[in-house]
Write a protein that holds these residues in place. Sequence first.
Motif, mmCIF file in Angstrom:
data_model
loop_
_atom_site.group_PDB
_atom_site.id
_atom_site.type_symbol
_atom_site.label_atom_id
_atom_site.label_comp_id
_atom_site.label_asym_id
_atom_site.label_seq_id
_atom_site.Cartn_x
_atom_site.Cartn_y
_atom_site.Cartn_z
ATOM 1 N N VAL A 1 0.847 -1.189 0.000
ATOM 2 C CA VAL A 1 0.000 0.000 0.000
ATOM 3 C C VAL A 1 0.887 1.246 0.000
ATOM 4 O O VAL A 1 1.901 1.298 0.696
ATOM 5 C CB VAL A 1 -0.921 0.003 1.233
ATOM 6 N N LEU A 2 0.497 2.242 -0.776
ATOM 7 C CA LEU A 2 1.173 3.537 -0.761
ATOM 8 C C LEU A 2 0.247 4.538 -0.099
ATOM 9 O O LEU A 2 -0.904 4.719 -0.517
ATOM 10 C CB LEU A 2 1.511 3.993 -2.175
ATOM 11 N N GLY A 3 0.749 5.196 0.954
ATOM 12 C CA GLY A 3 -0.030 6.205 1.660
ATOM 13 C C GLY A 3 0.759 7.492 1.772
ATOM 14 O O GLY A 3 1.984 7.499 1.679
ATOM 15 N N GLY A 4 0.058 8.586 1.963
ATOM 16 C CA GLY A 4 0.739 9.863 2.103
ATOM 17 C C GLY A 4 -0.077 10.829 2.923
ATOM 18 O O GLY A 4 -1.310 10.720 3.001
ATOM 19 N N PHE A 5 0.611 11.779 3.517
ATOM 20 C CA PHE A 5 -0.016 12.832 4.320
ATOM 21 C C PHE A 5 0.186 14.172 3.628
ATOM 22 O O PHE A 5 1.284 14.491 3.181
ATOM 23 C CB PHE A 5 0.612 12.859 5.717
ATOM 24 N N SER A 6 -0.891 14.953 3.506
ATOM 25 C CA SER A 6 -0.806 16.304 2.966
ATOM 26 C C SER A 6 -0.294 16.270 1.524
ATOM 27 O O SER A 6 -0.797 15.502 0.704
ATOM 28 C CB SER A 6 0.067 17.168 3.885
ATOM 29 N N HIS A 7 0.747 17.062 1.192
ATOM 30 C CA HIS A 7 1.261 17.008 -0.172
ATOM 31 C C HIS A 7 1.863 15.636 -0.494
ATOM 32 O O HIS A 7 1.964 15.264 -1.668
ATOM 33 C CB HIS A 7 2.296 18.113 -0.393
ATOM 34 N N ALA B 1 0.279 12.997 0.203
ATOM 35 C CA ALA B 1 -0.900 12.303 -0.314
ATOM 36 C C ALA B 1 -1.206 12.738 -1.735
ATOM 37 O O ALA B 1 -1.671 11.927 -2.552
ATOM 38 C CB ALA B 1 -2.096 12.570 0.595
ATOM 39 N N GLN B 2 -0.947 14.014 -2.057
ATOM 40 C CA GLN B 2 -1.116 14.454 -3.449
ATOM 41 C C GLN B 2 -0.140 13.705 -4.354
ATOM 42 O O GLN B 2 -0.501 13.283 -5.461
ATOM 43 C CB GLN B 2 -0.900 15.957 -3.562
ATOM 44 N N LEU B 3 1.081 13.499 -3.867
ATOM 45 C CA LEU B 3 2.058 12.721 -4.619
ATOM 46 C C LEU B 3 1.621 11.257 -4.721
ATOM 47 O O LEU B 3 1.834 10.602 -5.754
ATOM 48 C CB LEU B 3 3.428 12.830 -3.952
ATOM 49 N N THR B 4 0.990 10.743 -3.681
ATOM 50 C CA THR B 4 0.475 9.378 -3.713
ATOM 51 C C THR B 4 -0.543 9.206 -4.836
ATOM 52 O O THR B 4 -0.500 8.238 -5.607
ATOM 53 C CB THR B 4 -0.155 9.026 -2.351
ATOM 54 N N TYR B 5 -1.475 10.142 -4.936
ATOM 55 C CA TYR B 5 -2.430 10.126 -6.045
ATOM 56 C C TYR B 5 -1.696 10.169 -7.391
ATOM 57 O O TYR B 5 -2.009 9.417 -8.321
ATOM 58 C CB TYR B 5 -3.352 11.337 -5.960
ATOM 59 N N ALA B 6 -0.720 11.088 -7.508
ATOM 60 C CA ALA B 6 -0.007 11.258 -8.779
ATOM 61 C C ALA B 6 0.739 9.987 -9.164
ATOM 62 O O ALA B 6 0.735 9.575 -10.334
ATOM 63 C CB ALA B 6 0.960 12.439 -8.683
ATOM 64 N N ARG C 1 2.781 0.589 -10.481
ATOM 65 C CA ARG C 1 3.103 -0.825 -10.697
ATOM 66 C C ARG C 1 3.394 -1.577 -9.409
ATOM 67 O O ARG C 1 3.225 -2.790 -9.343
ATOM 68 C CB ARG C 1 4.303 -0.932 -11.638
ATOM 69 N N HIS C 2 3.844 -0.870 -8.370
ATOM 70 C CA HIS C 2 4.269 -1.546 -7.140
ATOM 71 C C HIS C 2 3.199 -1.579 -6.058
ATOM 72 O O HIS C 2 3.447 -2.128 -4.993
ATOM 73 C CB HIS C 2 5.511 -0.860 -6.574
ATOM 74 N N ILE C 3 2.047 -0.960 -6.274
ATOM 75 C CA ILE C 3 1.123 -0.758 -5.163
ATOM 76 C C ILE C 3 -0.142 -1.588 -5.306
ATOM 77 O O ILE C 3 -0.655 -1.816 -6.397
ATOM 78 C CB ILE C 3 0.770 0.733 -4.985
ATOM 79 N N SER C 4 -0.643 -2.019 -4.157
ATOM 80 C CA SER C 4 -1.873 -2.809 -4.105
ATOM 81 C C SER C 4 -3.074 -1.956 -3.741
ATOM 82 O O SER C 4 -4.222 -2.367 -3.969
ATOM 83 C CB SER C 4 -1.725 -3.922 -3.061
ATOM 84 N N ALA C 5 -2.827 -0.782 -3.152
ATOM 85 C CA ALA C 5 -3.889 0.126 -2.729
ATOM 86 C C ALA C 5 -3.231 1.461 -2.402
ATOM 87 O O ALA C 5 -1.995 1.563 -2.336
ATOM 88 C CB ALA C 5 -4.637 -0.429 -1.513
ATOM 89 N N LEU C 6 -4.056 2.486 -2.203
ATOM 90 C CA LEU C 6 -3.491 3.778 -1.819
ATOM 91 C C LEU C 6 -4.340 4.407 -0.731
ATOM 92 O O LEU C 6 -5.553 4.183 -0.642
ATOM 93 C CB LEU C 6 -3.354 4.710 -3.012
ATOM 94 N N ALA C 7 -3.665 5.206 0.109
ATOM 95 C CA ALA C 7 -4.317 5.908 1.213
ATOM 96 C C ALA C 7 -3.900 7.370 1.170
ATOM 97 O O ALA C 7 -2.704 7.672 1.161
ATOM 98 C CB ALA C 7 -3.924 5.284 2.547
ATOM 99 N N ALA C 8 -4.877 8.255 1.124
ATOM 100 C CA ALA C 8 -4.627 9.698 1.079
ATOM 101 C C ALA C 8 -5.081 10.310 2.396
ATOM 102 O O ALA C 8 -6.270 10.273 2.729
ATOM 103 C CB ALA C 8 -5.375 10.327 -0.088
#
Length: 421
Positions: A178-184, A186-191, A198-205
């Motif tokens: 899972v890729l997660g991010g806080f604040s900007h 999280a914006q990078l996580t979306y991007a 390719r490496h992620i199974s899910a994302l958390a913003a």
Amino acid sequence: MSRLGLAIAVLVACGPALASTSTRVEAEQLASVSAPFAVTREHVSGDIYHYQFDLRVGSTPNARVRVHRVVRELSPWRPRPTTRAVMLLHGDFANFVTNFVPSLGNPKSSAPGLAPYLVSRGIDAWGVDRRWTLPSEDGDISDMGGMGIDQAIGDTSVALAFARATRTVTDRDPGRIVLGGFSHGAQLTYAYAAADGRHISALAALDIYYDLAPDDADLRALACANAAAERDALEQGVTDSSNSLFITAGQLARSLPDEPSPLFPSYTNRGVVLTLAGLTWWLAPYTPLYHLSAPSFDAEGNVSGLSESSEERVSAWFASAPPHQSMRETAEFDEIWCGTTPRPELAKIRVPLFYLGAAGGFGDHGLYSTTRVSSSDVTTLVVRRFGPERVAEDFGHGDLLYAEDAPALAWGPFAAWLLRH
């Protein structure tokens, strides 16, 4: 070199020969990383330890990808295997440690940290620092002008590949994480999820928006104005968006809280931090009443205290900020919000998504972005204490990481979601 470091070095050098079919692409990507690399290990609490890996990825002064891992150990340099893993991306005026393991920051914070919390619940916690966090105050920043979103996406991909290769060695688990991010972050996580993924199974913003809702035209106009000013600064040769305001404010609030502030002479040093944290929308109105920490007000409407995160934790957050930050990255983030530049489209995201907002931060304004992805598995939670009439004093952006009740209100639901994904 430790047994762990040696094992990873061998995997990096000989990846295609040693990796399974599912990890060969990742091993090939890691082949561009110079080896050997620097590894450090430090104690967090109990059997939880923090590893830091510096991977050289080029010849410029700050061409390094700094990867972090927080994990329970069976014995020194021997992580306890897990079946769940997350990589966390930090926000502005911060790095992985100061956002997610603040007890190891400088100055140290009393906040226990999201990463150790997740680790204690059986989740392997990773992170990566963006390159602008690396140089010291008087360090070489001659390559700062190249530190934009494309570079950050590439570095995130390297870090994720490294984490997966490492987990193949230590956990016998080559799967996506899972890729997660806080604040900007999280914006990078979306991007990243929209551009690569390719490496992620899910994302958390955690508390951000990527696409702005049609009703948020004023916020879009603000982003466009900021982006134009930042682009102008870049054209004038300004590549460093200094964090000196936060650092100085935090340091003085800790050392001389009741003295008049040299930053804003009408305030005390303590008053400056309270105002920056509780009335953040005065300087950064990302939402109409956006604030970093939930404030308490006196009869005159001044911030008299903080109701969720202690002043000690907030001042440590500020004081521990990296001295530099990339003006290019700041401009490119604002351009995404403005919609004036080609950008990865959220519709390309098909993995599960968790949005965790703070009512006094990006909050409900971040929900629109969750409707723009193509995933059929979307979970949202906005932490709030009050109704809409009291947003100005509700749970703040940074309270998601530093509040006394963050484990119960924010981290617990996040951990539960991670364990299901």
